[in-house]
Write an enzyme that holds these catalytic residues in place. Sequence first.
Site, PDB file in Angstrom:
ATOM      1  N   HIS A 159      19.310  32.569  83.576  1.00 53.19           N
ATOM      2  CA  HIS A 159      19.780  32.714  82.196  1.00 53.19           C
ATOM      3  C   HIS A 159      18.658  32.460  81.194  1.00 53.19           C
ATOM      4  CE1 HIS A 159      24.392  32.243  82.819  1.00 53.19           C
ATOM      5  NE2 HIS A 159      23.859  33.123  83.629  1.00 53.19           N
ATOM      6  N   TYR A 186      17.127  21.763  75.832  1.00 50.67           N
ATOM      7  CA  TYR A 186      18.115  22.341  76.750  1.00 50.67           C
ATOM      8  C   TYR A 186      17.433  22.794  78.037  1.00 50.67           C
ATOM      9  CZ  TYR A 186      22.257  25.033  78.100  1.00 50.67           C
ATOM     10  OH  TYR A 186      23.361  25.518  78.755  1.00 50.67           O
ATOM     11  N   PRO A 200      28.702  15.400  79.914  1.00 52.55           N
ATOM     12  CA  PRO A 200      28.276  16.648  80.566  1.00 52.55           C
ATOM     13  C   PRO A 200      27.696  17.710  79.636  1.00 52.55           C
ATOM     14  CG  PRO A 200      30.680  16.478  80.528  1.00 52.55           C
ATOM     15  CD  PRO A 200      30.150  15.166  80.061  1.00 52.55           C
ATOM     16  N   TYR A 260      29.175  27.889  74.328  1.00 52.36           N
ATOM     17  CA  TYR A 260      29.590  26.565  73.868  1.00 52.36           C
ATOM     18  C   TYR A 260      30.345  26.786  72.564  1.00 52.36           C
ATOM     19  CZ  TYR A 260      26.233  24.385  77.100  1.00 52.36           C
ATOM     20  OH  TYR A 260      25.550  23.974  78.217  1.00 52.36           O
ATOM     21  N   LYS A 280      22.848  17.774  81.731  1.00 56.15           N
ATOM     22  CA  LYS A 280      21.618  17.037  82.006  1.00 56.15           C
ATOM     23  C   LYS A 280      21.689  16.101  83.213  1.00 56.15           C
ATOM     24  CE  LYS A 280      18.940  18.769  79.034  1.00 56.15           C
ATOM     25  NZ  LYS A 280      18.648  20.036  79.692  1.00 56.15           N
TER      26      LYS A 280
END
Length: 377
Positions: free
Chosen positions: A57, A370, A278, A186, A282
């Site tokens: 991704h 991220y 969550p 998200y 990570k």
Amino acid sequence: MLAHLLRLAGIETIVLEARTRDYCETRIRAGLMEQGSVDLMEEVGATERLHREALVHGGIYLRFNGRSHRIDIHGTTGRSMYIYGQQEIVKDLIALQLAAGGDIRFECSDVSIDGLDSDRPTLRYVDAAGDETRVTCDFVAGCDGFHGMSRPAIPESVLQTYDRQYPFAWLGILSESPPLDPELVYAHHPDGFALFTMRSNTMSRLYLQVAVDEDIANWSDDRIWSELHHRLEGEETPPLIEGPVLQKSILPMRSFMTVPMRFRRLFLAGDSAHIVPPTGAKGMNLALADVAVLARAFETFYATGSEHKLDAYSATALRRAWGAARFSWWMTSLTHVFNDRLAFDNMAQLSELHYITSSRAGAETLAEQYVGLPIER
Ligand code: DHB
């Protein structure tokens, strides 16, 4: 991973595992790997299946005010994320370790440590056959999770802990259905956060923000799907395709940090030392980074006799761990609905989402963390 890195450095390990091999290989856990975690799998020669099956991704979507905005992770960092289930990583690492003659002992119970004050600590445990067994070693790596025996083996007087509970939980499902989008979504929604992710092209993983004390019995599959449609869909997004729900569970949300990560000959790594909520995925990546640092410290000790990297382990690992803890807390704060917040705070949250998705600096801040902070070894 620690056992692999040490084996490649010629250092012998014994892994004591509480569960059966089958349990470790099938329980559904995390699914998003940072590039640095994939690099570690590469280093130990465990990427054959990963490169075949993982989905690569280059971006994620942040959805708010009814619209989705893409953050170009690869474009801003040059690095990618990988969808590959934790149980698949575990499967690959167990198979490789056993094939290389590594010693993994499953179904060990009642583990305790003696002699932490000495140069040769001893682990006592009851083995799979029910026999009391002892292992005497140079060092103990406490990679036994949040509820393991390692952290409590350290005197309370030497530990500092930092705890933050969140006023909500996640309800997670695994569904046999194709992804809504090739990338993760998200979603901030007035009725609560939702996350769309996946395990493969035929298996979706979806999460909903729910009340902290939510009872899963209140959530029929129909109610879950209806809430997912409501929070994730919009005019410009394709409809969410429903499928059989193979698994559902409630996940607590907590940040917990232990300082230091070492007591004498015991070194904590991963969830035994810290857990993160969550959001941002990570936890597993942080555990892998911890053991990369720890492996190098042991390697240096056995190669040169110098303890300087062992002495630096806690501070080095904690610098990165706090980075991941802060990022997980920030991603959670950015995307969830906090019922106790002031109206002002809710407007500031939406403004921050707008900033992150419309400014290059804002997007880079999210993307860089991220995709994973560097591992100092
Ligand atoms: C997944 C979980 C997360 O918490 C996240 O932020 C991204 C992905 C997952 O289960 O795939």
